[in-house]
Design an enzyme around this catalytic site. Structure first.
Site, PDB file in Angstrom:
ATOM      1  N   TRP A   1       5.568   1.604 -27.837  1.00 31.51           N
ATOM      2  CA  TRP A   1       5.167   1.225 -28.856  1.00 31.51           C
ATOM      3  C   TRP A   1       3.450   1.373 -28.843  1.00 31.51           C
ATOM      4  CZ3 TRP A   1       4.060  -3.868 -30.701  1.00 31.51           C
ATOM      5  CH2 TRP A   1       3.617  -5.412 -29.812  1.00 31.51           C
ATOM      6  N   ASP A   2       3.582   0.764 -27.531  1.00 28.53           N
ATOM      7  CA  ASP A   2       1.273   1.041 -27.270  1.00 28.53           C
ATOM      8  C   ASP A   2       0.918   1.706 -27.937  1.00 28.53           C
ATOM      9  OD1 ASP A   2       3.414  -0.530 -25.282  1.00 28.53           O
ATOM     10  OD2 ASP A   2       1.923  -0.040 -23.946  1.00 28.53           O
TER      11      ASP A   2
ATOM     12  N   LYS B   1       5.395 -14.309 -23.532  1.00 24.97           N
ATOM     13  CA  LYS B   1       5.482 -13.271 -22.288  1.00 24.97           C
ATOM     14  C   LYS B   1       3.395 -12.992 -23.164  1.00 24.97           C
ATOM     15  CE  LYS B   1       6.074  -9.019 -20.672  1.00 24.97           C
ATOM     16  NZ  LYS B   1       6.729  -7.919 -20.387  1.00 24.97           N
ATOM     17  N   GLN B   2       3.572 -12.489 -24.760  1.00 24.12           N
ATOM     18  CA  GLN B   2       2.369 -11.439 -24.717  1.00 24.12           C
ATOM     19  C   GLN B   2       2.347 -12.011 -26.536  1.00 24.12           C
ATOM     20  OE1 GLN B   2       4.859  -8.348 -23.947  1.00 24.12           O
ATOM     21  NE2 GLN B   2       3.980  -6.925 -25.865  1.00 24.12           N
TER      22      GLN B   2
ATOM     23  N   GLU C   1       8.539 -10.150 -25.210  1.00 20.89           N
ATOM     24  CA  GLU C   1      10.810  -9.745 -25.023  1.00 20.89           C
ATOM     25  C   GLU C   1      11.070 -10.944 -24.019  1.00 20.89           C
ATOM     26  OE1 GLU C   1       8.580  -6.630 -22.467  1.00 20.89           O
ATOM     27  OE2 GLU C   1       8.635  -4.902 -23.609  1.00 20.89           O
TER      28      GLU C   1
HETATM   29  O1  IFM Z   1       4.754  -1.454 -24.769  1.00 16.60           O
HETATM   30  C1  IFM Z   1       5.366  -2.905 -23.455  1.00 16.60           C
HETATM   31  C2  IFM Z   1       5.732  -3.662 -23.807  1.00 16.60           C
HETATM   32  O2  IFM Z   1       4.972  -4.542 -24.801  1.00 16.60           O
HETATM   33  C3  IFM Z   1       5.391  -4.892 -22.793  1.00 16.60           C
HETATM   34  N1  IFM Z   1       5.792  -4.730 -21.470  1.00 16.60           N
HETATM   35  C4  IFM Z   1       5.464  -2.689 -21.140  1.00 16.60           C
HETATM   36  C5  IFM Z   1       5.299  -2.001 -22.861  1.00 16.60           C
HETATM   37  C6  IFM Z   1       5.172  -1.347 -21.586  1.00 16.60           C
HETATM   38  O3  IFM Z   1       3.046  -1.321 -22.507  1.00 16.60           O
END
Ligand code: IFM
Length: 751
Positions: free
Chosen positions: A340-341, A595-596, A482
């Site tokens: 999805w990046d 995580k994010q 995640e």
């Molecule tokens: O798409 C990301 C994900 O959100 C977090 N882990 C790494 C992936 C690739 O950059």
């Protein structure tokens, strides 16, 4: 072949500091990091920023876009072509390599204006000094081609021997991918290649070496095919090599090997110089629409350009129908897969600066629809469930065991592939955004509407499987964070699902009004009569997470009741440094440490959903709980901070996201799996933070508007952007912004 008129300095790097990434001195431990930092690429391939004497051990690689292979049961990954720029210089039998030989000076430079990689190393050898200078570029004008100039200078006459040519030892993580490899030579051109084991796709590297002096001998050894050059070099007459090389695969049926070999054979130093000029012109045209100029600290200007160049170099070639992997063209980590990046972090940059690229990014997902439909069926759903880690034709490369446990060394069951269902909506919404931004009806009628409808259908089928009578829930999912697997009603996921269904309804309404003929043709295939009420009903009942009394939106059901431990406390519970924080037993899983960006990601994607007080409350709640363990995180926190006018933290996040590949300090391991490489999502996020955050560029009633929040360190910003058929210039100062039409720009959406 010897050319007297070859004097080097054809592709000399710019002296302009605003356009240079440079590093002085040699650090052996930085070789792999610099391979990422100094990457050059041209959409067809990427060449890691290693030195000419480096090989597979230093992860030297020519990484090909869109060519994959699987060896046995190991992870499927992109293929590296044989490296044509392997050059080793010896003096008195000693290899001049800073890893093995004393040096007195070393610099490595990326010239961002011309995408030229430069290195210069001075070796102390015997009682003299030998300096090696090498400049290379991957041709933007002829993307299968690349060129290297290599110059050896001496302080006093020295016998030098050089071995140059194609390295047969290819760096692979799960290889070797090329089988039945052979070398060959025809007059001045030589080559080496084989075919991929899985699909028998030919991959060949061709090369030709031009020198200005010395005794040249052809070689074809087990490790290299090329030439040796032996000569006594004097201070007055440096030894100069020019290597012209090309890579070809079985995909380029219109460019057979013989034609490439003829082109290589025809090159002279002059025509290579001309080719360099064409390359620079092509790049200058890209910079023309993509550059952002700032008045502010030089390091910010350089970092901004570095991230813009990173995206420009890895954009898929026109018509390739390829996309951009999460690690760009820097190697095989993350399986060369597209996440999805691309849609959420990179596409906005291309829409605004190189809209033509978006056609290929969209085409890639259209091609992936077949795979996405199959995946939905495999999991018991209908519609399109896109690959979490997408390889060619939408094949999902995600393993069920994506992380290895550091204690037992056993693969850990992860659920990224099964449960990160927001991917379908990310794809659909990017296509919808592309249609709106480019105002191009063909995006919908040539497959885009079908993707959006099938993604919406997927959400309806996922939700109805667990339908509570009053509310539509999405249980058992993973959101962007995640570390928390298999949660229910992730705020981001539910909001994306709703937006996808709404986009499907809007796309159908648009077609009904503007392309009734097409809609009539596909109405039956889409089962529109049944689908429309289902879409409307589901959309009306999707359960969205709402702010609590303190304004905080729960990331998922039950999140706010989890242990509210600090990141430091959670980190202190790690027993091993590379231990995975998420999954069943991860240190973060039963806590609120994430995580994010997740809720904050939702606020970035749907900026009009909440008041700024609610947005601020969530930023303030989630930021201290975010580990920023993904390169996707800093930029979104920075973007929201800038939009809220919190320019100090926004600036801090700008510096962090922009520096990810400059410092190389991002996470390199997931459990025991190496995940290093470049981070184009962070580059796209850097652009979004600068343009949508600091400049505040957004769309209001189909008009581009900028409400800037410049950090105190920046006085001005100026850039161009494309929107709905026009080019605009945006000039920003602390006092405000002017968005003015600039239709003198010649580069349009179809160029
Ligand atoms: O798409 C990301 C994900 O959100 C977090 N882990 C790494 C992936 C690739 O950059």
């Amino acid at each position: 072949m010897t050319f007297d008129n070859l004097t080097g300095q054809l592709f000399w790097p710019t002296p302009l500091k605003d356009w240079r990434i440079e590093e002085h001195g040699f650090q052996p431990e930085a070789v792999i990091k610099n391979g990422n930092k100094f990457l050059t690429a041209n959409g067809y391939m990427g060449y890691r920023g290693t030195l000419e004497e480096n090989g597979a051990a230093e992860l030297a690689a020519v990484n090909l876009s869109g060519v994959y292979d699987q060896r046995g049961t190991a992870w499927r990954e992109p293929v590296n072509a044989p490296n044509p720029f392997h050059v080793v210089t010896r003096v008195a039998g000693q290899v001049l390599d800073p890893l093995q030989h004393p040096i007195s000076d070393h610099e490595q430079v990326l010239d961002m204006a011309a995408a030229v990689h430069h290195r210069r190393t001075t070796f102390s050898t015997g009682n003299t000094l030998v300096t090696i200078t090498a400049n290379r570029f991957l041709d933007m004008a002829q993307p299968q081609f690349m060129f290297l100039e290599y110059i050896v200078q001496v302080k006093q006459a020295t016998v030098i021997s050089v071995t140059a040519g194609i390295d047969k030892q290819i760096w692979d993580i799960n290889g070797p991918h090329l089988v039945d490899c052979q070398s060959w030579r025809e007059d001045s051109v030589f080559g080496y290649g084989g075919q991929t084991g899985e699909s028998q796709l030919a991959v060949t590297t061709l090369s030709r070496i031009l020198v200005n002096q010395g005794e040249c001998n052809d070689i074809d050894r087990p490790d290299q095919v090329g030439q040796t050059i032996a000569v006594t070099v004097t201070p007055e007459r440096p030894l100069c090599l020019l290597i012209a090389a090309a890579v070809t695969t079985g995909r380029e049926t219109d460019a057979p090997i013989a034609a490439l070999a003829d082109t290589l054979a025809s090159y002279t130093p002059e025509t290579i110089g001309q080719e360099y000029n064409r390359h620079c012109q092509k790049l200058a045209a890209l910079w023309h629409t993509s550059d952002i100029q700032i008045e502010g600290p030089q390091q910010d200007q350089v970092a901004l350009r570095y991230n813009i160049l990173a995206l420009m170099m890895i954009a898929p070639l026109a018509g390739s129908q390829l996309s951009i992997p999460a690690r760009g063209l820097s190697g095989q980590t993350y399986k060369g897969a597209v996440f999805w990046d691309t849609e959420l972090f990179m596409t906005p940059f291309f829409l605004a600066t190189q809209p033509a690229v978006v056609r290929d990014l969209v085409a890639y997902r259209l091609k992936g629809l077949i795979g996405a439909k199959k995946k939905a069926v495999e999991y018991g759903y209908t519609g399109a469930f896109y690959a979490w880690e997408s390889q060619e034709d939408g094949y999902d490369a995600t393993s069920d065991y994506n992380v290895t446990d550091v204690f037992t060394n056993r693969p850990m069951r992860t659920y990224f592939k099964d449960k990160q269902i927001h991917i379908s909506g990310d794809v659909a919404l990017a296509i919808w955004q592309a249609f709106q931004w480019l105002q191009d009806p063909a995006i919908l009628s040539q497959g885009g509407a079908e993707v959006i409808v099938e993604c919406a259908r997927f959400y309806v089928s996922y939700a109805t499987a667990r339908l509570d009578r009053s509310e539509v829930a999405f249980t058992d999912v993973i959101g962007p964070d995640e570390y928390h697997e298999r949660v229910s009603n992730n705020a981001f996921t539910n909001r994306v699902a709703l937006a996808t269904i709404e986009a499907a309804l809007a796309a159908i309404a648009y077609l009904r009004e503007n392309n009734a003929e097409y809609l009539a043709k596909i109405a039956q295939q889409w089962q529109l009569t049944d689908l429309l009420p289902l879409f409307t009903e589901t959309a009306a009942r999707i359960r969205l997470q709402t702010p609590n009394a303190a304004g905080v939106i729960s990331q998922f059901d039950g999140y706010l009741a989890l242990a509210d431990d600090s990141i430091d406390t959670v980190r202190s519970r790690l027993l091993k440094p590379k231990e995975y924080w998420g999954g069943a037993y991860g240190v973060a899983s039963q806590t609120q440490v994430i995580k994010q960006a997740d809720v904050v990601m939702m606020l970035a994607v749907f900026p009009n959903d909440f008041s700024s007080d609610i947005v601020r409350a969530n930023w303030q709640y989630y930021e201290p709980r975010t580990e920023h363990g993904s390169s996707l995180s800093y930029s979104m926190y920075g973007l929201i901070a800038a939009q809220l006018g919190m320019t100090a933290p926004a600036y801090d996040f700008f510096q962090k996201t922009a520096a990810i590949d400059l410092t190389g300090e991002s996470k390199q391991w997931a459990g025991t799996i190496y995940i290093g490489g470049t981070h184009p999502a962070a580059s796209g996020g850097t652009w979004r933070l600068a343009v949508e955050g600091f400049a505040g560029l957004h769309v209001e009633n189909d008009q581009l508007v900028a409400t800037p929040h410049l950090p105190s360190q920046w006085q001005k910003m100026a850039f161009r952007t494309y929107y709905q058929g026009h080019w605009y210039r945006v000039n920003v100062t602390a006092a405000g912004a002017v968005v003015s039409i600039a239709d003198d720009e010649k580069i349009g959406v179809d160029d």
